[in-house]
Motif scaffolding. Structure first.
Motif, PDB file in Angstrom:
ATOM      1  N   UNK A  20       0.821  -1.205   0.000  1.00  0.00           N
ATOM      2  CA  UNK A  20       0.000   0.000   0.000  1.00  0.00           C
ATOM      3  C   UNK A  20       0.858   1.260   0.000  1.00  0.00           C
ATOM      4  N   UNK A  21       2.131   1.137   0.360  1.00  0.00           N
ATOM      5  CA  UNK A  21       3.021   2.292   0.407  1.00  0.00           C
ATOM      6  C   UNK A  21       3.707   2.546  -0.933  1.00  0.00           C
ATOM      7  N   UNK A  22       3.401   1.749  -1.931  1.00  0.00           N
ATOM      8  CA  UNK A  22       3.961   1.957  -3.260  1.00  0.00           C
ATOM      9  C   UNK A  22       2.843   2.035  -4.286  1.00  0.00           C
ATOM     10  N   UNK A  23       3.178   2.602  -5.396  1.00  0.00           N
ATOM     11  CA  UNK A  23       2.283   2.662  -6.533  1.00  0.00           C
ATOM     12  C   UNK A  23       3.118   2.476  -7.776  1.00  0.00           C
ATOM     13  N   UNK A  24       2.454   2.352  -8.884  1.00  0.00           N
ATOM     14  CA  UNK A  24       3.148   2.062 -10.131  1.00  0.00           C
ATOM     15  C   UNK A  24       3.108   3.275 -11.050  1.00  0.00           C
ATOM     16  N   UNK A  25       4.232   3.529 -11.710  1.00  0.00           N
ATOM     17  CA  UNK A  25       4.321   4.607 -12.694  1.00  0.00           C
ATOM     18  C   UNK A  25       4.713   3.975 -14.027  1.00  0.00           C
ATOM     19  N   UNK A  26       3.940   4.304 -15.040  1.00  0.00           N
ATOM     20  CA  UNK A  26       4.240   3.852 -16.404  1.00  0.00           C
ATOM     21  C   UNK A  26       4.719   5.085 -17.172  1.00  0.00           C
ATOM     22  N   UNK A  72      10.328  15.773 -14.505  1.00  0.00           N
ATOM     23  CA  UNK A  72       8.882  15.685 -14.350  1.00  0.00           C
ATOM     24  C   UNK A  72       8.552  15.208 -12.941  1.00  0.00           C
ATOM     25  N   UNK A  73       7.507  15.774 -12.368  1.00  0.00           N
ATOM     26  CA  UNK A  73       7.032  15.346 -11.057  1.00  0.00           C
ATOM     27  C   UNK A  73       5.702  14.628 -11.240  1.00  0.00           C
ATOM     28  N   UNK A  74       5.594  13.454 -10.630  1.00  0.00           N
ATOM     29  CA  UNK A  74       4.354  12.689 -10.669  1.00  0.00           C
ATOM     30  C   UNK A  74       3.912  12.413  -9.243  1.00  0.00           C
ATOM     31  N   UNK A  75       2.618  12.300  -9.050  1.00  0.00           N
ATOM     32  CA  UNK A  75       2.086  11.903  -7.749  1.00  0.00           C
ATOM     33  C   UNK A  75       1.715  10.439  -7.834  1.00  0.00           C
ATOM     34  N   UNK A  76       2.339   9.644  -6.973  1.00  0.00           N
ATOM     35  CA  UNK A  76       2.128   8.205  -6.940  1.00  0.00           C
ATOM     36  C   UNK A  76       1.096   7.899  -5.862  1.00  0.00           C
ATOM     37  N   UNK A  77       0.101   7.093  -6.227  1.00  0.00           N
ATOM     38  CA  UNK A  77      -0.976   6.725  -5.316  1.00  0.00           C
ATOM     39  C   UNK A  77      -0.855   5.248  -4.944  1.00  0.00           C
ATOM     40  N   UNK A  78      -1.262   4.883  -3.718  1.00  0.00           N
ATOM     41  CA  UNK A  78      -1.138   3.497  -3.271  1.00  0.00           C
ATOM     42  C   UNK A  78      -1.872   2.534  -4.195  1.00  0.00           C
ATOM     43  N   UNK A  79      -1.186   1.450  -4.543  1.00  0.00           N
ATOM     44  CA  UNK A  79      -1.764   0.345  -5.304  1.00  0.00           C
ATOM     45  C   UNK A  79      -2.464   0.819  -6.575  1.00  0.00           C
ATOM     46  N   UNK A  80      -1.960   1.888  -7.200  1.00  0.00           N
ATOM     47  CA  UNK A  80      -2.524   2.427  -8.439  1.00  0.00           C
ATOM     48  C   UNK A  80      -1.408   2.624  -9.454  1.00  0.00           C
ATOM     49  N   UNK A  81      -1.805   2.834 -10.715  1.00  0.00           N
ATOM     50  CA  UNK A  81      -0.846   3.117 -11.776  1.00  0.00           C
ATOM     51  C   UNK A  81      -1.141   4.486 -12.359  1.00  0.00           C
ATOM     52  N   UNK A  82      -0.109   5.318 -12.444  1.00  0.00           N
ATOM     53  CA  UNK A  82      -0.224   6.601 -13.142  1.00  0.00           C
ATOM     54  C   UNK A  82       0.673   6.521 -14.375  1.00  0.00           C
ATOM     55  N   UNK A  83       0.264   7.211 -15.431  1.00  0.00           N
ATOM     56  CA  UNK A  83       1.026   7.188 -16.679  1.00  0.00           C
ATOM     57  C   UNK A  83       1.622   8.559 -16.938  1.00  0.00           C
TER      58      UNK A  83
END
Length: 93
Positions: A20-26, A72-83
């Motif tokens: 839950x403390x990590x998220x995925x970035x594509x 680039x700055x991205x916001x990473x959300x728990x158990x989610x993927x942002x592109x």
């Protein structure tokens, strides 16, 4: 046996909390490829999918692996993927 079950339950809870403390970035690059860095560490080449800590993360994208890069700055959300999609300007040399 009860101790083993309790230990297994605690291990499962710890694993779920860590996930839950990590998220995925594509990261995708249009018109070419890029090398991607996070906190100075090379993560790989686009297209790339990576797990990062939850929160605001700063990535450096190097078109065709060359400086200067684009930050680039991205916001990473728990158990989610942002592109993150970047457009490469120019041609590979």
């Amino acid at each position: 046996r009860t101790d083993e079950e309790a230990t297994a339950r605690l291990a499962a809870q710890a694993a779920a909390a860590a996930e839950a403390q990590t998220g995925r970035v594509r990261i995708l690059a249009d018109n070419g490829w890029s090398t991607v860095l996070h906190e100075g560490r090379e993560l790989g080449r686009t297209p790339l999918t990576i797990d990062l800590p939850v929160g605001r993360q700063t990535l450096t994208v190097l078109p065709f692996g060359q400086s200067p890069g684009d930050t680039r700055t991205v916001t990473v959300y728990p158990a989610s993927t942002v592109t993150l999609r970047v457009t490469i300007q120019g041609q590979q040399e």
